[in-house]
Design an enzyme around this catalytic site. Structure first.
Site, PDB file in Angstrom:
ATOM      1  N   HIS A  55       0.829  -1.194   0.000  1.00 18.71           N
ATOM      2  CA  HIS A  55       0.000   0.000   0.000  1.00 18.71           C
ATOM      3  C   HIS A  55       0.870   1.253   0.000  1.00 18.71           C
ATOM      4  O   HIS A  55       2.099   1.193   0.137  1.00 18.71           O
ATOM      5  CB  HIS A  55      -0.930  -0.013   1.208  1.00 18.71           C
ATOM      6  CG  HIS A  55      -2.004  -1.050   1.118  1.00 18.71           C
ATOM      7  ND1 HIS A  55      -2.995  -1.198   2.077  1.00 18.71           N
ATOM      8  CD2 HIS A  55      -2.253  -2.003   0.197  1.00 18.71           C
ATOM      9  CE1 HIS A  55      -3.801  -2.185   1.735  1.00 18.71           C
ATOM     10  NE2 HIS A  55      -3.365  -2.694   0.605  1.00 18.71           N
ATOM     11  N   GLU A  57       1.331   3.660   2.126  1.00 17.63           N
ATOM     12  CA  GLU A  57       2.106   3.933   3.325  1.00 17.63           C
ATOM     13  C   GLU A  57       3.397   3.106   3.360  1.00 17.63           C
ATOM     14  O   GLU A  57       4.456   3.610   3.745  1.00 17.63           O
ATOM     15  CB  GLU A  57       1.268   3.630   4.581  1.00 17.63           C
ATOM     16  CG  GLU A  57       0.012   4.465   4.695  1.00 17.63           C
ATOM     17  CD  GLU A  57      -1.207   3.785   4.081  1.00 17.63           C
ATOM     18  OE1 GLU A  57      -2.307   3.940   4.643  1.00 17.63           O
ATOM     19  OE2 GLU A  57      -1.060   3.095   3.044  1.00 17.63           O
ATOM     20  N   ALA A 167     -26.128   6.468 -34.266  1.00 17.98           N
ATOM     21  CA  ALA A 167     -25.931   5.547 -35.390  1.00 17.98           C
ATOM     22  C   ALA A 167     -27.014   5.829 -36.423  1.00 17.98           C
ATOM     23  O   ALA A 167     -28.035   6.453 -36.121  1.00 17.98           O
ATOM     24  CB  ALA A 167     -26.015   4.086 -34.931  1.00 17.98           C
ATOM     25  N   THR A 201     -26.179  -4.291 -28.877  1.00 16.32           N
ATOM     26  CA  THR A 201     -24.909  -3.730 -29.332  1.00 16.32           C
ATOM     27  C   THR A 201     -23.973  -4.815 -29.822  1.00 16.32           C
ATOM     28  O   THR A 201     -23.256  -4.639 -30.819  1.00 16.32           O
ATOM     29  CB  THR A 201     -24.244  -2.934 -28.185  1.00 16.32           C
ATOM     30  OG1 THR A 201     -25.089  -1.843 -27.828  1.00 16.32           O
ATOM     31  CG2 THR A 201     -22.878  -2.404 -28.598  1.00 16.32           C
ATOM     32  N   ARG A 212      -7.638  -1.074 -25.754  1.00 16.70           N
ATOM     33  CA  ARG A 212      -6.742  -1.378 -26.877  1.00 16.70           C
ATOM     34  C   ARG A 212      -5.311  -0.915 -26.620  1.00 16.70           C
ATOM     35  O   ARG A 212      -4.371  -1.473 -27.176  1.00 16.70           O
ATOM     36  CB  ARG A 212      -7.295  -0.751 -28.162  1.00 16.70           C
ATOM     37  CG  ARG A 212      -8.586  -1.410 -28.644  1.00 16.70           C
ATOM     38  CD  ARG A 212      -8.956  -0.961 -30.029  1.00 16.70           C
ATOM     39  NE  ARG A 212      -9.360   0.429 -30.078  1.00 16.70           N
ATOM     40  CZ  ARG A 212     -10.598   0.858 -29.880  1.00 16.70           C
ATOM     41  NH1 ARG A 212     -11.556  -0.017 -29.564  1.00 16.70           N
ATOM     42  NH2 ARG A 212     -10.896   2.134 -29.962  1.00 16.70           N
ATOM     43  N   GLY A 297     -26.416   0.607 -26.456  1.00 11.69           N
ATOM     44  CA  GLY A 297     -27.339   1.245 -27.369  1.00 11.69           C
ATOM     45  C   GLY A 297     -28.411   2.037 -26.633  1.00 11.69           C
ATOM     46  O   GLY A 297     -28.429   2.096 -25.392  1.00 11.69           O
TER      47      GLY A 297
END
Length: 365
Positions: A55, A57, A167, A201, A212, A297
């Site tokens: 962590h 700290e 679209a 979709t 990507r 969508g």
């Protein structure tokens, strides 16, 4: 009168800046930064870099090349008080014999939730809490949402034309926005624990739902598909990439054809013949998802918005008009008058390439 000095503000500002370095890598753990100061000089600093790794700290203490006895530690989130993949950070600070700890906000996780602060105070350390609390909570809004609301922070991303089209009616949608905006979306994905879409979709666009830019992430976000009747093809791109896929449905007849080591099928109750969205969000929270990005969508987007399940909208708006033969951003069949409209607070507008990125927050009416 505040107990915090100007120096406290300066060092906590740096701790918050350090915490943001973990925005692509720390989840499901929160982003945390730590600065250690002795005699008004920074002697150590660190942040939580990866889940399962030390962590903030601990990293800050490791970076110190001199004793920290009598130093002040600035931490953006209460030091943990339990043994997980790493040891309790509050005990590490106690062992290091720091004199003072300034904490931006308490940790709501039940195994810490004030216990770290109490342990340090019991050891004689002066602990001050609340410096830049709002900023610290905003930084980890997904973590706080998962712990306190039992659901992820939900961000809906939309790419649209100036006239609100996502679209053409024939399904053509690549590309509405430019390359710079699409690159910015990769950062949104990388900051999310999961990316969710609907079967519509997948059928029309066959998205991979991955980051990507592999320089941004070491592990792909969980891919989430809402498919009430399990219509999805096993050959869909969502199943072909590295990482895990979670499919929510109400009809499990095709479970065997889809389920595998990296694919889990979760059945929910039927909500007007659709997957129960509240169950989906609860399940994802139980899986440790802090931030959920929706790329879907108009039907799923409209349902989420109508049900008040969206915490933030990010709209990439391109400077062109697509006309009348198009699909809208949202389908909201129950909205019949202006009184039904969703009020928004615009929190940020900036230009990304030739497009505009609008960040907005729905508000209760």
């Amino acid at each position: 009168m505040s107990d915090f000095t100007l120096a406290d503000h300066e060092y906590m500002t740096l701790a918050l800046k350090l915490a943001k370095k973990g925005k692509f890598s720390s989840h499901p753990n929160p982003q945390v930064g730590c600065v250690i100061v002795f005699n008004n000089k920074i002697i150590g600093q660190g942040w939580h870099e990866n889940s399962g790794a030390p962590h903030a700290e601990i990293n800050a203490l490791i970076s110190v090349i001199q004793p920290v006895v009598g130093a002040t530690a600035y931490v953006t989130l209460e030091p943990c008080a339990h043994q997980g993949k790493t040891g309790p950070c509050c005990e590490a600070l106690i062992k290091a014999a720091v004199k003072r700890v300034v904490v931006a906000c308490e940790d709501p996780f039940e195994k810490t939730a004030g216990k770290g602060i109490a342990a340090m105070r019991s050891a004689g350390i002066e602990v001050l809490v609340g410096l830049f609390e709002s900023e610290a909570r905003t930084l980890n809004r997904g973590f706080f949402s998962r712990i306190e609301r039992q659901k992820p922070f939900v961000c809906l991303k939309v790419a649209a034309s100036m006239d609100g089209a996502t679209a053409m009616n024939n399904g053509e949608s690549q590309w509405i926005t430019g390359e710079a905006a699409r690159a910015d979306v990769q950062k949104l994905r990388a900051m999310s624990g999961a990316i969710m879409t609907g079967i519509g979709t997948v059928k029309s666009d066959d998205p991979a739902l991955t980051v990507r830019d592999h320089n941004l992430v070491q592990q792909q976000p969980l891919r989430v598909l809402l498919d009430s009747q399990l219509q999805v093809s096993p050959e869909a791109k969502i199943f072909q990439e590295n990482g895990h896929v979670r499919v929510f449905c109400i009809n499990t007849k095709r479970r065997a054809a889809l389920e595998g080591p990296n694919v889990s099928i979760v059945q929910t109750k039927a909500d007007n013949k659709h997957v129960a969205l509240d169950e989906v969000l609860y399940d994802l929270a139980q899986e440790g998802i802090n931030d959920l990005l929706i790329e879907a969508g108009p039907i799923l987007s409209g349902n989420m918005l109508s049900l008040g399940l969206i915490d933030e909208l990010v709209i990439y708006q391109a400077p062109h008009i697509m006309g009348s033969e198009v699909k809208p951003m949202f389908q909201t069949s129950t909205w019949k008058s202006l009184a039904d409209r969703q009020q928004l607070v615009i929190e940020d507008i900036r230009k990304i390439g030739q497009d505009f990125k609008i960040t907005a927050r729905p508000i209760d009416q």
